[in-house]
Write a protein that holds these residues in place. Structure first.
Motif, PDB file in Angstrom:
ATOM      1  N   VAL A  87      23.723-109.050 -13.918  1.00  0.00           N
ATOM      2  CA  VAL A  87      24.231-110.412 -13.748  1.00  0.00           C
ATOM      3  C   VAL A  87      25.733-110.390 -13.484  1.00  0.00           C
ATOM      4  CG1 VAL A  87      24.584-112.629 -14.902  1.00  0.00           C
ATOM      5  CG2 VAL A  87      22.402-111.420 -15.165  1.00  0.00           C
ATOM      6  N   PHE A  88      26.425-109.481 -14.166  1.00  0.00           N
ATOM      7  CA  PHE A  88      27.871-109.377 -13.977  1.00  0.00           C
ATOM      8  C   PHE A  88      28.195-109.014 -12.527  1.00  0.00           C
ATOM      9  CE2 PHE A  88      31.680-106.522 -14.152  1.00  0.00           C
ATOM     10  CZ  PHE A  88      32.615-107.534 -14.327  1.00  0.00           C
ATOM     11  N   GLY A  89      27.438-108.082 -11.951  1.00  0.00           N
ATOM     12  CA  GLY A  89      27.668-107.701 -10.559  1.00  0.00           C
ATOM     13  C   GLY A  89      27.456-108.858  -9.611  1.00  0.00           C
ATOM     14  N   ARG A  90      26.394-109.623  -9.832  1.00  0.00           N
ATOM     15  CA  ARG A  90      26.142-110.792  -8.974  1.00  0.00           C
ATOM     16  C   ARG A  90      27.218-111.853  -9.170  1.00  0.00           C
ATOM     17  NH1 ARG A  90      20.824-109.231 -10.377  1.00  0.00           N
ATOM     18  NH2 ARG A  90      20.736-110.650 -12.158  1.00  0.00           N
ATOM     19  N   SER A  91      27.733-111.937 -10.387  1.00  0.00           N
ATOM     20  CA  SER A  91      28.805-112.909 -10.666  1.00  0.00           C
ATOM     21  C   SER A  91      30.083-112.539  -9.915  1.00  0.00           C
ATOM     22  CB  SER A  91      29.086-112.975 -12.166  1.00  0.00           C
ATOM     23  OG  SER A  91      27.948-113.422 -12.879  1.00  0.00           O
ATOM     24  N   ILE A  92      30.357-111.237  -9.796  1.00  0.00           N
ATOM     25  CA  ILE A  92      31.525-110.776  -9.039  1.00  0.00           C
ATOM     26  C   ILE A  92      31.447-111.262  -7.595  1.00  0.00           C
ATOM     27  CG2 ILE A  92      32.637-108.733  -8.049  1.00  0.00           C
ATOM     28  CD1 ILE A  92      32.005-107.267 -10.654  1.00  0.00           C
ATOM     29  N   LEU A  93      30.295-111.039  -6.969  1.00  0.00           N
ATOM     30  CA  LEU A  93      30.135-111.405  -5.564  1.00  0.00           C
ATOM     31  C   LEU A  93      30.105-112.914  -5.374  1.00  0.00           C
ATOM     32  CD1 LEU A  93      27.539-108.713  -4.431  1.00  0.00           C
ATOM     33  CD2 LEU A  93      30.032-108.605  -4.466  1.00  0.00           C
ATOM     34  N   LYS A 131      31.455-109.744  -0.732  1.00  0.00           N
ATOM     35  CA  LYS A 131      30.601-108.611  -0.384  1.00  0.00           C
ATOM     36  C   LYS A 131      31.320-107.337  -0.811  1.00  0.00           C
ATOM     37  CE  LYS A 131      28.713-105.959   3.492  1.00  0.00           C
ATOM     38  NZ  LYS A 131      28.670-105.801   4.959  1.00  0.00           N
ATOM     39  N   ALA A 132      30.600-106.461  -1.512  1.00  0.00           N
ATOM     40  CA  ALA A 132      31.215-105.223  -1.983  1.00  0.00           C
ATOM     41  C   ALA A 132      30.166-104.131  -2.074  1.00  0.00           C
ATOM     42  CB  ALA A 132      31.879-105.432  -3.349  1.00  0.00           C
ATOM     43  N   THR A 133      30.570-102.919  -1.786  1.00  0.00           N
ATOM     44  CA  THR A 133      29.663-101.786  -1.864  1.00  0.00           C
ATOM     45  C   THR A 133      30.394-100.577  -2.437  1.00  0.00           C
ATOM     46  OG1 THR A 133      28.468-100.141  -0.546  1.00  0.00           O
ATOM     47  CG2 THR A 133      30.075-101.480   0.624  1.00  0.00           C
ATOM     48  N   ILE A 134      29.951-100.108  -3.580  1.00  0.00           N
ATOM     49  CA  ILE A 134      30.579 -98.951  -4.217  1.00  0.00           C
ATOM     50  C   ILE A 134      30.286 -97.670  -3.437  1.00  0.00           C
ATOM     51  CG2 ILE A 134      30.680 -97.542  -6.307  1.00  0.00           C
ATOM     52  CD1 ILE A 134      31.933-100.250  -6.698  1.00  0.00           C
ATOM     53  N   ILE A 135      29.030 -97.497  -3.027  1.00  0.00           N
ATOM     54  CA  ILE A 135      28.680 -96.310  -2.254  1.00  0.00           C
ATOM     55  C   ILE A 135      29.445 -96.304  -0.935  1.00  0.00           C
ATOM     56  CG2 ILE A 135      26.800 -95.041  -1.144  1.00  0.00           C
ATOM     57  CD1 ILE A 135      26.745 -95.069  -4.227  1.00  0.00           C
ATOM     58  N   GLY A 136      29.619 -97.476  -0.333  1.00  0.00           N
ATOM     59  CA  GLY A 136      30.422 -97.574   0.882  1.00  0.00           C
ATOM     60  C   GLY A 136      31.853 -97.139   0.639  1.00  0.00           C
ATOM     61  N   THR A 137      32.408 -97.519  -0.512  1.00  0.00           N
ATOM     62  CA  THR A 137      33.771 -97.104  -0.867  1.00  0.00           C
ATOM     63  C   THR A 137      33.859 -95.590  -0.985  1.00  0.00           C
ATOM     64  OG1 THR A 137      34.317 -99.183  -1.981  1.00  0.00           O
ATOM     65  CG2 THR A 137      35.519 -97.226  -2.678  1.00  0.00           C
ATOM     66  N   LEU A 138      32.863 -94.985  -1.616  1.00  0.00           N
ATOM     67  CA  LEU A 138      32.819 -93.523  -1.718  1.00  0.00           C
ATOM     68  C   LEU A 138      32.801 -92.897  -0.320  1.00  0.00           C
ATOM     69  CD1 LEU A 138      32.377 -90.819  -3.218  1.00  0.00           C
ATOM     70  CD2 LEU A 138      29.929 -91.340  -3.221  1.00  0.00           C
ATOM     71  N   LEU A 139      31.948 -93.413   0.557  1.00  0.00           N
ATOM     72  CA  LEU A 139      31.864 -92.881   1.922  1.00  0.00           C
ATOM     73  C   LEU A 139      33.162 -93.120   2.693  1.00  0.00           C
ATOM     74  CD1 LEU A 139      28.226 -93.983   2.873  1.00  0.00           C
ATOM     75  CD2 LEU A 139      29.006 -91.704   2.169  1.00  0.00           C
TER      76      LEU A 139
END
Length: 332
Positions: free
Chosen positions: A202-208, A281-289
């Motif tokens: 829920v916290f992740g969805r709240s961020i977006l 919109k955010a992507t952690i795996i995208g940040t790693l890449l």
């Protein structure tokens, strides 16, 4: 069959190369760089080269994870480099006995890590407090610690280089259990935990939701101010961890250099990785890449005789291209 907003089904849409690049450009670029280096760069396919690239990118990724969450809410954090310097200055002061005489070294190393990371997290909370409750623009709010934070680190150390030889602490930067650098393990643990949090909680969805439309998020009952406090605290926490890793690798803490320019590298990794800088919109795996792509570009240029100054220009061009592709993707 699933319908799009325009009423066309996905199968019926024409292929859009710009949309495709916006979605998969980072993966394609990383794959092309790997293929190029395997063919043209000597000694690329070795464990030593892999270790060099991974260890150089680890601290950027750790900081960029926190930055991704902040940017996901529509914010920005310019203070991460200075927070790294404070964390990196505090830890040696504790386990070297500058603040309190050292007894059991394991106890003091643990205390140093907890106090340094705790202080970094509190500094992140301070940023969040300015943004959430004083309604100060994030770039201005975090500029406070960007300027003052490094000065605090220099005051703590009297501007002196802190050199140490404490294997119990240096292990987090130099240890290699089963041949894997400890900082790589730390990086992957943070990446996987953050990716799970952003996608599955829920916290992740709240961020977006906060970054997508703050007013709508408030009307939906999301505690927007607490979400902002949390993401800036997480950013501070990640910067604190990164600061400890840097000083452990170098076996020294230099308040003038630890974390210098890290905020720009982290933002670059986030942008190239596909996270919208406007939030939502955010992507952690995208940040790693994204971080791996930027690092591999720099390595490729240096390994093939291109000066580092030119590598910086190429990195800047990649960031501009990534942001332009984001805008094209949003326009569609």
């Amino acid at each position: 069959m699933t319908e799009t907003l325009s009423g066309q089904s996905p199968a019926g849409r024409f292929f859009d190369p710009l949309d495709f690049l916006a979605r998969y450009g980072t993966v394609i670029a990383l794959a092309l760089l790997l293929v190029f280096n395997l063919i043209f760069t000597r000694n690329f396919a070795t464990l030593q080269t892999l270790n060099v690239n991974l260890t150089q990118v680890c601290t950027i990724v750790i900081v960029a994870v926190g930055m991704t969450m902040v940017i996901g809410t529509g914010g920005i954090d310019l203070s991460v480099g200075s927070i790294m310097a404070i964390s990196g200055a505090l830890a040696p002061m504790i386990f070297l006995g500058t603040i309190v005489p050292v007894g059991n070294i394991y106890l003091w190393v643990a205390a140093a890590i907890l106090i340094a990371v705790g202080a970094a997290t509190l500094l992140g909370l301070f940023n969040g407090w300015l943004v959430a409750y004083f309604r100060i623009q994030p770039i201005v709010a975090t500029l406070v610690l960007f300027i003052a934070g490094r000065g605090i680190a220099q005051v703590l150390t009297n501007g002196n280089l802190q050199v140490f030889r404490v294997p119990e602490f240096q292990w987090i930067g130099l240890g290699r259990p089963l041949g894997i650098p400890v900082q790589v393990i730390i990086m992957m643990a943070i990446v996987l935990l953050a990716a799970w949090c952003l996608r599955r909680t829920v916290f992740g969805r709240s961020i977006l939701a906060t970054g997508g439309n703050e007013r709508a998020a408030e009307l939906a009952g999301i505690p927007v101010n607490r979400v902002k406090l949390a993401v800036y605290a997480i950013s501070g926490f990640c910067a604190g961890i990164a600061g400890l890793v840097v000083v452990a690798i170098n076996s020294a803490s230099d308040a003038n250099l630890v974390g210098l320019g890290m905020e720009l590298d982290a933002i670059a990794a986030v942008a190239v990785g596909g996270t919208l800088l406007s939030g939502g919109k955010a992507t952690i795996i995208g940040t790693l890449l994204g971080a791996l792509t930027i690092q591999l570009v720099r390595y490729t240029l240096l390994a093939n005789g291109v000066p580092d100054a030119a590598a910086l220009v190429v990195k800047a061009a990649i960031i501009v291209l990534a942001v332009w592709l984001q805008q094209q993707g949003r326009a569609r």
